[in-house]
Design an enzyme around this catalytic site. Sequence first.
Site, PDB file in Angstrom:
ATOM      1  N   ASP A  93       0.817  -1.208   0.000  1.00 44.96           N
ATOM      2  CA  ASP A  93       0.000   0.000   0.000  1.00 44.96           C
ATOM      3  C   ASP A  93       0.854   1.263   0.000  1.00 44.96           C
ATOM      4  O   ASP A  93       1.612   1.511   0.943  1.00 44.96           O
ATOM      5  CB  ASP A  93      -0.910   0.003   1.228  1.00 44.96           C
ATOM      6  CG  ASP A  93      -1.887   1.146   1.208  1.00 44.96           C
ATOM      7  OD1 ASP A  93      -2.282   1.571   0.113  1.00 44.96           O
ATOM      8  OD2 ASP A  93      -2.263   1.619   2.295  1.00 44.96           O
ATOM      9  N   ASP A 272      -1.845   6.276  -6.318  1.00 44.34           N
ATOM     10  CA  ASP A 272      -2.238   5.257  -5.343  1.00 44.34           C
ATOM     11  C   ASP A 272      -2.341   3.876  -5.972  1.00 44.34           C
ATOM     12  O   ASP A 272      -3.300   3.577  -6.682  1.00 44.34           O
ATOM     13  CB  ASP A 272      -3.584   5.653  -4.724  1.00 44.34           C
ATOM     14  CG  ASP A 272      -4.101   4.635  -3.731  1.00 44.34           C
ATOM     15  OD1 ASP A 272      -3.277   3.980  -3.070  1.00 44.34           O
ATOM     16  OD2 ASP A 272      -5.331   4.505  -3.607  1.00 44.34           O
TER      17      ASP A 272
END
Length: 400
Positions: A93, A272
Amino acid sequence: MLSTVPLLTLLALSVTGSPVEVRNSRITLPITRRLKFSNGTNLVQHDEARVAAFRDNSTHGRRADIPLGNQESCYTVLVGIGDPPTYYDLFVDTGSAVTWVGANMGYEKTASSFVTPWEVVVEYSVGFFTGILFHDVLTFGNAFTTEMTIGVASDYDEDMLHNGVLGIGPARLSAGSVKNHPEMELETITQRLFDTGRISQPLVGMFFQPSSRDGNDGGILNFGEPNPAFYTGDIAYTSVTTIPTASMFWGIEQRITYGTTEILPIAPGIVDCGSTYNHLASDAYENYRVATGANLDARTNLLSITLEQYDALHPLEFHIGDQTYSLTRNAQIWPRYINSYINGLDSGIYLAFKSLDTPVGHGEDFRLGYVFLQRFYTAFDIARSSVGFAETPFTDATTN
């Protein structure tokens, strides 16, 4: 500052491919995309929940509130912890900075495991974990071992699909995670590798091969010097934006155009890897819908176009710094061979874009997700507080 050293990325559906490459200047790992779908709406809902959580983070301190449950399309890395190592499947992440293990698989203590006095608590928009910080040895592949401080879960959300999280976002996102130490930041893996002399610069680069029917959709993640074997030309860097909320993350500023139509004026947003789709501010999303002639599809909650409209699509151009990066018509759509995973029709053509449901001016006016990142090599540079992009051999691929 606590040390949160190595955990590197290997998207894991299976852990196969080239061995880990370790040089003084870089560490390169093979990655494989992980696809796990229970139904199409879950994938869309996951992205929507993640976007909402990032937006809400601006009013909830400096912790990265991201959803963990129901992660059907994501990247995971197999990391060995302890000596001898036990391997854990960790969700990779760029939107958080705490690395932890212990979900769905207990933490195996060995002689290399040292407990710290610090409790760690991370709340996600869908899920949480609480536990203790440990210092331990981590192993990647069979070739590279290092040490770092990690969280070990004593409690976590039951919907968590993996064994934990590898947080490679900016270290500031970890502030507020250590109990009774609200200003303490945990050292990220990238910084730790640099501080211990394992890599030549505090940078993490990503390369993904676009999805394809033959299953060849892996790639690499490298720490340290960017790996020129996976990109063409030069990497162009742009500074992380100073505009909140995007400034908390790997946030940049850009302008988007479609032909002669301006889709988004210069605005801040986030890069992201944990988001599947590209997301646009609501007014920019509407500009894109009108420009392409698309209609919102009730089955998928994505924009749908006809074959004739697909043939007429213009490149969508992202103006970042002094560079322009183009998504071809093929790069703008969801891979058609997996339409069933989003509840779409086999013959349907769906644009891989979602609305942020807020207009331009809210501090995050776009989100560049996997469907963008699979077309460009992306480098996250801590020292320069910047994000860089370069074309790859797959920038113009027609695999969708």
